[in-house]
Design a protein around this motif. Sequence first.
Motif, PDB file in Angstrom:
ATOM      1  N   TRP A   1      46.088   7.254  55.659  1.00  0.00           N
ATOM      2  CA  TRP A   1      45.123   8.352  55.575  1.00  0.00           C
ATOM      3  C   TRP A   1      44.467   8.692  56.903  1.00  0.00           C
ATOM      4  CZ3 TRP A   1      40.056   8.955  56.757  1.00  0.00           C
ATOM      5  CH2 TRP A   1      39.263   7.803  56.887  1.00  0.00           C
TER       6      TRP A   1
ATOM      7  N   HIS B   1      44.567  12.425  58.199  1.00  0.00           N
ATOM      8  CA  HIS B   1      43.298  13.092  58.478  1.00  0.00           C
ATOM      9  C   HIS B   1      43.251  13.595  59.913  1.00  0.00           C
ATOM     10  CE1 HIS B   1      38.723  13.060  58.976  1.00  0.00           C
ATOM     11  NE2 HIS B   1      38.984  14.000  58.096  1.00  0.00           N
TER      12      HIS B   1
ATOM     13  N   TRP C   1      48.478   4.346  51.494  1.00  0.00           N
ATOM     14  CA  TRP C   1      47.405   5.310  51.704  1.00  0.00           C
ATOM     15  C   TRP C   1      46.347   4.767  52.664  1.00  0.00           C
ATOM     16  CZ3 TRP C   1      46.011  10.032  51.855  1.00  0.00           C
ATOM     17  CH2 TRP C   1      44.671  10.399  51.801  1.00  0.00           C
TER      18      TRP C   1
END
Length: 441
Positions: free
Chosen positions: A240, A244, A236
């Motif tokens: 991320w 995003h 993660w």
Amino acid sequence: MKNLFIKKMYTLWKEFLPLSISDVTMAMGDPMVNTALAHMPRTQENFAALGFIKSIVVLFESPIISMLHASNALSGKKESREALWRFLFISCGILTTCLLILAIPTVFYWLSVNLFGISNEISSIAHKMFLCLLLWPSSIAIRRYFQGILIINGKQKTLAHAGFFRFFVLLISLFIGFLLNINSGILAGGSMMIGVLAETIFVIFAAQKYRNTFKETKSQKEDIHHLNPKSVKEIWIYYWPLAHSMVLVWGGRALLILFLARAADSSISLAIWPVTWALVLVFANTTRMIQQVIIRNKEKYHPYDFIIFALSVGSILSFFILFLVTSTLGKNTLILFIGQNENLLNGVQKILTICFCIPIFVAMQNVLQGLLMGVGKTKEINFATLSGTAILLMISFLGIYLNFSGAVVAAYSMIISFIIEILILSIKVPWNYYINKYLKR
């Protein structure tokens, strides 16, 4: 020296072409669906509904678009690949649940009618498409995970075969559905879903024998920049910013549809822009696999070799877009895809003329993102994407507020946002690191 350069370009093209075919066949899906809808009643409403639904579905797909990049970059080690697999299933569960909630009629119609300003007639068609596409993000995520395993094992041609299989299944589905006079929403959404499921199953079976094969190189083991996340939490942290970034990109493009719905010429712009953008993506998406070539070969070439290679790819594809709008054959091809509606045809030709350079921009974007991803600088990618998306929305909002044509505003806003993003990415790339790595070889 000249022979060495030609050899480099030949090698890069040879590795890139099979991968690009996978993206080409995927991108060709939208024009094929548009072609079927163009020959059905309420053409303009069908196009608008498909454009709206694609923006919503791809927004939910966006967090896992980078699964291919992560699989390619991290699957060299067993611990990372297994952690990524667990992360994949958690992500798919969350995204599918969100889609199921959004599919509830009261929720969907509030979003489409009240928030986006879409008419009830278009919303009705869009809802049928949406119900058919509930498993779209999960299918894409699983497919991209196994595609990464195939790439890292040098099986690029398998991806091309899978892409052709998807295109063939989509074509057959559209043909049968059209003959049976199936509702336009179900025809579009159902055919797209069947096509992507077919490709996903093909890739899964093709990658099975490589599930326990790992390709970490000696230089990767010694490289402090080479990441080795072993848990879902570590995956993660790496992933991320990529997720995003994609949410920003496709969220921005979904908001662009919201702005177009409020343009002075909203009715025609909502039909022109999605159709034209789908055609542009047929060519622009062909460059996306440049990033996979770079991630796999980031230390074997001078970074400027990648830039020249990307410019050669993007320029050829931009030429094809110009050919569509400047030749008789190109015009006849457009008529085949969008029908005989003169207003639509003129609008699409105008936007294609503005957006012909998009493949060059996407090619450069993928080079720079690939170089940043190769050293784990995913936050820098996220910052550049945030900046580009902010520019896209600001300019499009201002243009529509000033009563300019919605589709024209969308086109110019998209070009300016790409330029801003590319400039930021180029500043963030560690050029000296890559040059020194290349010289040491």
